[in-house]
Design a protein around this motif. Structure first.
Motif, PDB file in Angstrom:
ATOM      1  N   ARG A 347       0.846  -1.191   0.000  1.00 16.38           N
ATOM      2  CA  ARG A 347       0.000   0.000   0.000  1.00 16.38           C
ATOM      3  C   ARG A 347       0.875   1.232   0.000  1.00 16.38           C
ATOM      4  O   ARG A 347       1.714   1.405   0.885  1.00 16.38           O
ATOM      5  N   LEU A 348       0.662   2.072  -0.968  1.00 19.24           N
ATOM      6  CA  LEU A 348       1.517   3.219  -1.178  1.00 19.24           C
ATOM      7  C   LEU A 348       1.081   4.355  -0.257  1.00 19.24           C
ATOM      8  O   LEU A 348      -0.108   4.683  -0.159  1.00 19.24           O
ATOM      9  N   ALA A 349       2.053   4.951   0.445  1.00 14.77           N
ATOM     10  CA  ALA A 349       1.730   6.118   1.269  1.00 14.77           C
ATOM     11  C   ALA A 349       2.175   7.397   0.575  1.00 14.77           C
ATOM     12  O   ALA A 349       1.517   8.427   0.667  1.00 14.77           O
ATOM     13  N   GLY A 379      -3.032   8.608  -2.724  1.00 15.34           N
ATOM     14  CA  GLY A 379      -4.461   8.706  -2.467  1.00 15.34           C
ATOM     15  C   GLY A 379      -5.024  10.087  -2.743  1.00 15.34           C
ATOM     16  O   GLY A 379      -6.101  10.432  -2.281  1.00 15.34           O
ATOM     17  N   LYS A 380      -4.317  10.904  -3.488  1.00 13.13           N
ATOM     18  CA  LYS A 380      -4.776  12.253  -3.794  1.00 13.13           C
ATOM     19  C   LYS A 380      -4.768  12.483  -5.301  1.00 13.13           C
ATOM     20  O   LYS A 380      -4.213  11.687  -6.059  1.00 13.13           O
ATOM     21  N   ILE A 381      -5.382  13.595  -5.697  1.00  9.03           N
ATOM     22  CA  ILE A 381      -5.222  14.028  -7.086  1.00  9.03           C
ATOM     23  C   ILE A 381      -4.117  15.064  -7.093  1.00  9.03           C
ATOM     24  O   ILE A 381      -4.204  16.087  -6.414  1.00  9.03           O
ATOM     25  N   LEU A 382      -3.077  14.766  -7.837  1.00 13.43           N
ATOM     26  CA  LEU A 382      -1.941  15.678  -7.902  1.00 13.43           C
ATOM     27  C   LEU A 382      -1.882  16.288  -9.293  1.00 13.43           C
ATOM     28  O   LEU A 382      -1.804  15.570 -10.283  1.00 13.43           O
ATOM     29  N   ASP A 512      -3.074   1.509  -8.719  1.00 20.85           N
ATOM     30  CA  ASP A 512      -2.683   2.272  -7.538  1.00 20.85           C
ATOM     31  C   ASP A 512      -2.331   3.691  -7.948  1.00 20.85           C
ATOM     32  O   ASP A 512      -2.421   4.612  -7.169  1.00 20.85           O
ATOM     33  N   LEU A 513      -1.865   3.803  -9.209  1.00 25.00           N
ATOM     34  CA  LEU A 513      -1.448   5.119  -9.686  1.00 25.00           C
ATOM     35  C   LEU A 513      -1.991   5.323 -11.100  1.00 25.00           C
ATOM     36  O   LEU A 513      -1.737   4.518 -11.993  1.00 25.00           O
ATOM     37  N   GLY A 542     -11.530   2.848  -1.229  1.00 21.38           N
ATOM     38  CA  GLY A 542     -12.337   1.697  -1.624  1.00 21.38           C
ATOM     39  C   GLY A 542     -12.764   0.914  -0.397  1.00 21.38           C
ATOM     40  O   GLY A 542     -12.432   1.303   0.738  1.00 21.38           O
ATOM     41  N   PRO A 543     -13.499  -0.193  -0.601  1.00 26.67           N
ATOM     42  CA  PRO A 543     -13.968  -1.006   0.522  1.00 26.67           C
ATOM     43  C   PRO A 543     -12.813  -1.512   1.384  1.00 26.67           C
ATOM     44  O   PRO A 543     -12.957  -1.672   2.597  1.00 26.67           O
ATOM     45  N   ASP A 544     -11.658  -1.744   0.757  1.00 24.71           N
ATOM     46  CA  ASP A 544     -10.526  -2.254   1.520  1.00 24.71           C
ATOM     47  C   ASP A 544      -9.652  -1.109   2.055  1.00 24.71           C
ATOM     48  O   ASP A 544      -8.542  -1.338   2.518  1.00 24.71           O
ATOM     49  N   GLY A 545     -10.139   0.103   1.918  1.00 25.57           N
ATOM     50  CA  GLY A 545      -9.382   1.235   2.432  1.00 25.57           C
ATOM     51  C   GLY A 545      -8.270   1.695   1.495  1.00 25.57           C
ATOM     52  O   GLY A 545      -7.499   2.588   1.799  1.00 25.57           O
ATOM     53  N   ARG A 546      -8.204   1.087   0.317  1.00 22.34           N
ATOM     54  CA  ARG A 546      -7.189   1.456  -0.667  1.00 22.34           C
ATOM     55  C   ARG A 546      -7.532   2.788  -1.307  1.00 22.34           C
ATOM     56  O   ARG A 546      -8.683   3.008  -1.685  1.00 22.34           O
ATOM     57  N   ARG A 547      -6.568   3.645  -1.468  1.00 13.88           N
ATOM     58  CA  ARG A 547      -6.834   4.917  -2.143  1.00 13.88           C
ATOM     59  C   ARG A 547      -5.861   5.101  -3.303  1.00 13.88           C
ATOM     60  O   ARG A 547      -4.680   5.312  -3.085  1.00 13.88           O
TER      61      ARG A 547
END
Lengths: 612, 587
Positions: A347-349, A379-382, A512-513, A542-547
């Motif tokens: 999971r990417l931070a 997890g953002k729009i850059l 993821d990206l 998402g449901p698994d908390g992935r962004r």
């Protein structure tokens, strides 16, 4: 877009290394074919010598002894030999040519499989045209060398040796005399063949220029007519055509004056046979049957000898082509991750850039990126903003590893706090977690669904991707909806449709990206805002908390206004990094662009519709 | 796709095609005569050789007579040398004629294409038209150089050889005829097999190459989406049928080659047998030698005959396609009146137009009227499909067939000479056209009157001069196809420079909406201001600054002019323009 060149070419292997490598990997595989072919070839040559000999025997029997049974026996023998010759010759050719074709197949598919795994740095120094050329015409030359070339070598050697020996046995002096003109002409003809191929290459290039001009004239017909320039374009055609046809005429000279020298030489040999051999026969030194055999032998030498000239050329070209193919087949793929790559963080931070610098190999002194240091939260729009040449596209290429950054300059930090170097992870693994929509959409001439799925299409995903990319309305207007074949480079679709199809391709997969390179330039503002909305939804956990993270490059600040953060690039450096509001407050470049675009937007009510 | 590719073309008779081709071949009539005269002579010389050989063997060598043998030998040598000369004359004459025909045809094709109306090109892919000018023309040239004339020659050889053989010994010749049916049978089988696989090969290799080209061009996408393996599998599958056809066709090819060769040997056997029969009492060694030679001469053309027939077929298809292209008549009609010094006043009066025939309600333009005075700038605004592009297309004579009246300097457009209209009116479209030629050619389009100074001053006018000076080769810098080495904005500047160098009276400007980086954008804006100041301009405007600068704004809506006036007037008046304007601000 700049076109970077390849890293310094690896040392070129010698011809022998190339040849040895090629023989081991490809030719030896078919040795059984070649061995069997050789056997039948020897049979062919032997029969080709025996037939005139038997004929001479028959004629002499007819004339001297009058033994009609002997003549008939000869006749039957010759007939049998002729029939066997047909079978044996057919087999020898099939046995030699088939492995050539098999080899062509194997080499071409290997070449393709290898080339498409190579990095963009390779394609920068090898244009598609160049690669296609090597995979088509160079491959044909190699195949000709392996099939026709090897057959000819054995054929010439066997025929010349067996026939020559037989002729020599009948009369050494007559052999020398009748072969002299043939050998002399061979030298001249060989020079002619070389010249012919040089000219033929030249003619191909000149024809290329003619057809390039024709195509440009067709595509520019409105401009040409509008500017009354028909005369000038016809004149250009005339000039180029004249060059081309003149080369063709030079080839005709070689073809009609030089090439016939060999058959002419064989008739001169026949003349010598009458003028010198006649008196010899009268003197009883040789029989009439032997003269007849001689005539037949000279005739049977003609074809192999004519092939000899081409054989030399076939090998010359074959070697050249083999070297060119070898260069592709053994081109080394960059692999900074080494044989045992690390796995990317589950999971990417964040994606961390540490003094990221980059220059393309063809212009090492020109830094495209000159030290970017920034921490991009996942997890953002850059957003990425910058003028042409500010390094936006290069930054994206490094993130997707279409170009490899220096180790240590891009790190992937996981939610567990561990950082992995981007260049140390498995490229395949990383690519599976990426989705990229390039600036110029590239569609393959397949159906839309194949273009979106890039593999076996999954209906549910397709529907989702099509909806997200706002492609639904377009599909309704196409004859076969998702099954519509889009034509070469998507020619059947409008620019906007192509762009949206490429977007759907990006949104089809789980990622993821997501990297969007200026994909909003050709859509109207309403669609633009719709897409931004979709992106916002996508980055929701998402449901698994992935962004997933979205990187959005754009000229249009209205699109970037809703990004979480925007990087402003300027001449390869980072001018600023912050939210839209922050940038409007403090970044001069950003402010100026914003006010200019606001003014333009005001005047563009119709323009947006034109572009959609 | 044009209709000709979907249904099999009706093949017109060879004679009709020949009649059409003749005018283009006519200037080289002497060359055709030369080759036609040398052909039978060449054949005669060729046939004399085996006969002289027979004479030498039978009349001199066999009977032990040396006196005169050298004369016969020299005669033989003379036929060789003369044959070489004649062959050269024949070969060169046909080559020159063929090449000249290629040049004339290609020029005729381009000339004709350039005279067709732009609309004609909309439905024809450029690639297909290109084939007419390249491979079709080449196929024809090949036919002339090595097809038709050599086929004539081959037929001559076959018949003359047969005649010579019949004359020497008709019974032996007839006996050899026994071999013809099996040989012809084998050749026919091979020919059919080859033809079948030839098509497979051609289609196979073109599928292979186009797949390869496309995948290599899109390799980045393949890699980014991990589709390498799937592509390799697909490529292998595409290659397989091609490889199979080539291997199968090889078998036929080898059999044909071997059969023609081997049947000669069987012929020898037959001759020997014949010599032992009661008919063959008079058969001499010389006769046998002559027959061996004749049989060789007979079979060589047979071996190549099917290949040549294929060349002929290809050429006649090519010729058919070329002529159906040359028969296209979709020209923009030209009037007869000259317009030597246009001032640039343009007037549209109740202009109606439709691209396709249909009821008046379906018209794209439903009665458009406006007027442009010399030196004015008129901006046309409106949504997509409102007809603004059509207005400019009619004025530039890209499309003909309007109803109502369009006048230039008070003269009806359709009555004016086409070239004069195009001299007076030039358009800069969104579709930027850059030719793969030098910068000089791209700006001047080959007009010899445009000196470098004139070109540079035109470039200067539209801010393209620094761009040109910045290129390594300056005006001599070669540009790539479709401006591959230029940015969109730079290409746009070049087309502005082209228009200014052409110096028309009226400029039609279609402002681009493509995204262009801010620096070039400023240059373009500046260039447009200069054009507006210099010329009479009709502009399809997108930039607010351009619209504000217009003397007259024509607001179009669904094929009609809904409002007209200056920016201030229209804003004050309210209505569609004001709506568009406000919508623009709010978005």
């Amino acid at each position: 877009m700049s076109s970077p060149a390849a890293p310094p070419p690896p040392p070129t292997p010698s011809v022998w290394t190339t040849l040895a490598r090629f023989t081991r990997r490809y030719v030896l595989r078919y040795w059984v074919w070649f061995a069997a072919g050789l056997l039948f070839l020897l049979g062919t040559s032997w029969l080709a010598v025996q037939i005139p000999l038997e004929l001479a025997r028959g004629i002499d029997a007819l004339r001297q002894t009058g033994d009609l049974d002997a003549v008939r026996r000869s006749a039957v023998t010759i007939a049998w030999m002729g029939v066997v010759l047909i079978v044996v010759r057919t087999l020898s050719r099939v046995l030699f040519f088939t492995p050539g074709r098999l080899l062509e197949y194997r080499l071409r598919t290997d070449l393709f499989a290898h080339v498409i795994t190579l990095q963009p740095s390779f394609f920068a120094s090898h244009s598609p045209g160049d690669i296609i050329n090597r995979a088509s015409s160079d491959l044909q030359f190699v195949r000709a060398m392996v099939g026709f070339g090897i057959l000819q070598v054995f054929n010439v050697v066997a025929t010349v040796a067996l026939t020559g020996q037989e002729m020599f046995r009948i009369s050494p002096s007559l052999t020398a005399l009748s072969l002299a003109p043939v050998l002399l002409s061979l030298i001249v003809v060989q020079a002619g063949i070389n010249r012919f191929f040089t000219l033929s290459n030249q003619a191909q290039q000149q024809l290329g220029r003619v057809s390039e001009h024709l195509l440009a004239s067709l595509q520019g017909v409105r401009t040409i007519q509008g500017f009354n320039a028909e005369g000038a374009f016809l004149e250009r055609l005339r000039e180029r055509d004249l060059l081309y046809t003149e080369t063709n005429l030079k080839m005709a000279w070689v073809r009609t004056i030089v090439m016939p020298l060999l058959p002419i030489a064989t008739t001169v040999s026949v003349y010598l046979l009458i003028a010198v051999g006649g008196p010899m026969a009268v003197a009883g030194q040789l029989s009439v049957g032997q003269i007849v055999a001689f005539v037949a032998y000279i005739g049977s030498l003609l074809f192999p000898l004519r092939g000899l000239g081409f054989m030399v050329t076939v090998f010359q070209r074959g070697f050249n082509s083999l070297e060119r193919i070898d260069e592709l087949l053994y081109a080394v793929a960059e692999q900074p991750e080494g044989p045992s790559p690390a796995a990317p963080p589950a999971r990417l931070a964040a994606i961390e850039l540490h003094d990221l610098k980059f220059a393309y190999p063809d212009a090492p002194e020109k830094a495209v990126l000159r030290g970017l240091t920034v921490n991009l939260p996942a997890g953002k729009i850059l957003g990425v903003y910058g003028a042409t040449g500010s390094g936006k596209s290069t930054l994206l290429r490094l993130l997707t590893r279409q170009r490899n950054p220096e180790p240590g300059q891009i790190l992937l930090r996981g939610e567990d706090g561990q950082a992995v170097d981007l260049t140390a992870i498995s490229l395949n693994e990383w690519r599976r977690r990426l989705a990229v929509v390039p600036q110029v959409p590239f569609l393959f001439s397949e159906s839309i669904e194949q273009n979106i799925a890039m593999g076996e299409p999954d209906p549910a995903r397709l529907t989702r991707a099509v909806r997200r990319a706002a492609l639904e309305a377009d599909l309704g207007a196409l004859p076969e909806g998702l099954k519509t074949t889009v034509g070469e480079r998507g020619i059947m679709l409008s620019g906007g449709q192509r762009q949206r199809a490429a977007l759907a391709r990006g949104l089809y997969r789980d990622f993821d990206l997501l990297v969007l390179d200026d994909v909003l330039s050709a859509v109207d503002q309403k669609t633009e805002q719709q897409l931004i909305q979709t992106l916002l939804e996508l980055t929701a956990p998402g449901p698994d908390g992935r962004r997933p993270t979205v990187i959005l490059v754009s000229h249009r600040l209205s699109a970037l206004a809703r990004a979480d953060k925007v990087i402003v690039l300027r001449e390869g450096g980072m001018a600023d990094f912050g939210s839209h509001e922050e940038l409007l407050r403090r970044c001069a470049v950003y402010q100026e662009a914003w006010s200019q675009q606001q003014e333009q937007a005001a005047a563009e009510p119709a323009a947006a519709e034109v572009a959609s | 796709m044009s209709a000709s590719t979907t249904k099999p073309p009706a093949s017109p008779s060879g004679l009709t095609l020949f009649k059409k081709l003749w005018p283009m071949a006519r200037p080289d009539g002497h060359l055709y005569v030369a080759s036609l005269v040398s052909a039978p002579l060449l054949v005669a010389l060729n046939l004399a050789q085996p006969y002289l050989l027979k004479v030498a063997i039978d009349d001199y060598i066999t009977v032990g007579k040396l006196d005169g043998l050298q004369t016969v030998a020299l005669q033989y040598l003379a036929t060789v040398i003369l044959g070489f000369v004649l062959n050269a004359v024949f070969g060169l004459a046909t080559a020159v004629a063929g090449q000249r025909l290629i040049r004339r045809l290609r020029e005729a094709i381009l000339k004709h294409l350039l005279s067709l109306s732009p609309a004609w090109f909309d439905t024809r892919p450029a690639g297909e038209l290109l084939t007419r000018g390249t491979s079709d023309v080449e196929a024809l040239g090949e036919t002339v150089s090595s097809g038709v004339v050599t086929i004539v020659m081959d037929v001559l050889i076959v018949f003359a050889t047969l005649a010579a053989m019949l004359w020497l010994d008709w019974r032996l010749t007839l006996c050899l005829f026994l071999l013809a049916p099996p040989l012809v049978g084998v050749i026919e089988i091979c020919r059919r097999g080859l033809r079948k696989h030839f098509n497979g090969m051609r289609e196979g290799i073109s599928a292979v190459n186009s797949y390869l080209a496309e995948r290599v061009s899109g390799v980045e996408i393949l890699q980014l989406f991990s589709a390498e393996d799937a592509s390799s599998r697909r490529f292998r599958a595409l290659n397989r049928p091609y490889a199979e056809s080539t291997i199968r066709s090889n078998v036929y090819d080898a059999l044909m080659y071997a059969a023609v060769d081997g049947v000669g040997s069987v012929a020898f056997a037959l001759m020997l047998w014949y010599a032992t029969s009661s008919f063959g009492v008079g058969v001499s060694a010389g006769l046998l030698v002559a027959f061996i030679e004749y049989v060789n001469r007979l079979f060589t053309p047979l071996k190549e005959f099917s290949g040549k027939i294929a060349i002929l077929q290809r050429a006649s298809t090519a010729l058919d396609k070329i002529f159906s292209l040359l028969d296209e008549t979709d020209h923009i009609p030209s009037g007869a009146l000259a317009l030597p010094k246009p001032t640039g006043s343009v007037r549209f009066e109740d202009v109606r137009f439709s691209y396709k025939p249909g009821p008046p309600e379906a018209d794209i333009l439903k009665g458009v009227s406006f007027e442009v005075k010399p030196g004015q700038v008129v901006a046309i605004v409106g949504a997509t499909g409102c007809g603004k592009t059509t207005v400019t297309r009619l004025l530039s004579r890209t499309y003909a067939g309007y109803r109502g009246s369009i006048t230039l300097d008070g003269v009806e457009l359709s009555a004016l000479r086409l070239s004069d209209v195009r001299r007076a009116v030039a358009s800069v479209s969104q579709d930027v056209q850059i030719f793969p030629e030098t910068v000089r050619f791209n700006i001047g389009l080959g007009d010899p009157k445009l000196t470098d100074e004139k070109l540079m001053s035109a470039a200067e006018l539209v801010c393209a001069d620094t761009l040109i000076r910045g290129l390594p080769g300056g005006l001599d810098e070669p540009l790539k196809e479709r401006g591959g080495n230029l940015s969109v904005g730079e290409a746009q500047l070049f087309t502005f420079a082209r228009t200014m160098a052409y110096d028309p009276t009226v400029v039609i400007l279609d402002e681009a909406t493509a995204s262009i980086d801010p620096v070039t954008e400023r240059l373009i804006q500046h260039a447009i201001e200069r054009i507006l100041a210099e010329k009479t301009v009709i502009v399809i405007a997108h930039r607010l600054s351009t619209i504000q600068a217009a003397d007259l704004i024509v607001v179009m809506h669904q094929g009609e002019v809904s409002q007209m006036g200056t920016h201030e007037e229209l804003l004050a008046r309210g209505g569609r323009y004001a709506e568009l304007h406000d919508a623009g601000f709010s978005s």
